[in-house]
Write an enzyme that holds these catalytic residues in place. Structure first.
Site, PDB file in Angstrom:
ATOM      1  N   ASP A   1      10.015 -24.227  59.479  1.00 28.83           N
ATOM      2  CA  ASP A   1       8.733 -24.926  59.494  1.00 28.83           C
ATOM      3  C   ASP A   1       8.162 -25.066  58.089  1.00 28.83           C
ATOM      4  O   ASP A   1       8.651 -24.445  57.134  1.00 28.83           O
ATOM      5  CB  ASP A   1       7.722 -24.171  60.370  1.00 28.83           C
ATOM      6  CG  ASP A   1       8.083 -24.224  61.844  1.00 28.83           C
ATOM      7  OD1 ASP A   1       8.772 -25.185  62.247  1.00 28.83           O
ATOM      8  OD2 ASP A   1       7.673 -23.319  62.592  1.00 28.83           O
TER       9      ASP A   1
ATOM     10  N   TYR B   1      15.820 -13.461  60.527  1.00 29.30           N
ATOM     11  CA  TYR B   1      14.590 -13.737  59.791  1.00 29.30           C
ATOM     12  C   TYR B   1      13.917 -12.420  59.416  1.00 29.30           C
ATOM     13  O   TYR B   1      14.078 -11.398  60.099  1.00 29.30           O
ATOM     14  CB  TYR B   1      13.604 -14.535  60.644  1.00 29.30           C
ATOM     15  CG  TYR B   1      13.870 -16.018  60.728  1.00 29.30           C
ATOM     16  CD1 TYR B   1      13.295 -16.907  59.824  1.00 29.30           C
ATOM     17  CD2 TYR B   1      14.688 -16.544  61.728  1.00 29.30           C
ATOM     18  CE1 TYR B   1      13.526 -18.276  59.905  1.00 29.30           C
ATOM     19  CE2 TYR B   1      14.929 -17.905  61.821  1.00 29.30           C
ATOM     20  CZ  TYR B   1      14.335 -18.764  60.909  1.00 29.30           C
ATOM     21  OH  TYR B   1      14.565 -20.118  60.991  1.00 29.30           O
TER      22      TYR B   1
END
Length: 253
Positions: free
Chosen positions: A52, A111
């Site tokens: 994002d 992540y």
């Protein structure tokens, strides 16, 4: 056609995300423009995923096709890094089999979310700064264990996405302290859009005592995004690793 995997890193602060956007600059756009110039034909790249806006990547992978075999890969990498903006760096380019796919062949993605109570002018772009004195990280790690019990993470997905399924298998999830920084590391076969930030934001609510471990379980089972609070800011999120089958000749540097 010859297929290549390209590995890179980027600071996502000023980008609209990975994917090409009509009215904003993206990482994918920057790469495609430079590759097209160097390879002398229009070159499209397919990423391993879509980060994002504002999210960073220490290790990102994409693939592209070339009409001719690249004879001097180190020279191409050097030229690309000279042409790219300072916040994108190409690490390696690897020749792979023709049907290798940067997105569909992924085994797992990892992540990390970084948070600290210490304000540091040299790392503020990739570490979220917030008060941590009243955050119970032990309780947050208890909540991490619950994630292994579920596969449907609809509650943590951004609404109105085009994915066919919200099923994900989480392999690891844990909060660890590294110096002044608390790091949430999570590994799964796939992630939904906004999923890690939504989980992280909910973890903060658990750490503050605003919701219980049992509330967290009910949020997952509800399969309702409206049950989840605010997502953690993008700046603290970093894609750190992507794993592929051994038969894909991927260089990691």
């Amino acid at each position: 056609m010859y297929r290549y995997f390209i590995t890179l890193s980027y600071n996502g602060t000023r980008f609209s995300g990975w994917q090409v956007q009509p009215n904003a600059i993206s990482v994918q756009q920057c790469l495609e423009e430079r590759l097209s110039i160097l390879l002398r034909h229009e070159t499209k790249i397919i990423g391993a995923g879509r980060t994002d806006a504002g999210v960073h990547a220490r290790f990102m992978v994409a693939h592209f096709d070339c009409e001719k075999e690249i004879e001097n890969i180190p020279a191409i990498i050097k030229k690309m890094n000279g042409m790219l903006p300072k916040d994108i760096a190409v690490k390696a380019i690897s020749s792979v089999k023709k049907n290798a796919h940067a997105r569909f062949d992924v085994l797992s993605r990892t992540y990390e979310y970084n948070v600290s109570s210490v304000k540091d002018v040299f790392n503020y772009e990739w570490i979220y700064s917030m008060p941590l004195t009243k955050i119970d990280f032990e309780k947050m790690n208890e909540a991490c264990k619950i994630l292994y019990e579920y596969e449907d993470f609809t509650s943590f997905s951004k609404l109105h996405t085009n994915v066919k399924t919200n099923i994900c298998r989480i392999y690891a999830a844990k909060w660890e302290k590294k110096g002044d920084i608390w790091v949430f590391r999570i590994t799964a076969n796939r992630f939904l859009r906004n999923m890690v930030r939504a989980i992280t934001g909910t973890m903060f609510e658990i750490g503050r005592g605003k919701i219980t471990i049992e509330d967290f379980r009910k949020i997952i089972e509800a399969k309702d995004r409206c049950r989840v609070g605010s997502s953690a800011p993008a700046c603290g999120l970093l894609l750190t690793d992507i794993e592929y089958p051994e038969d894909i000749n991927l260089l990691k540097t």
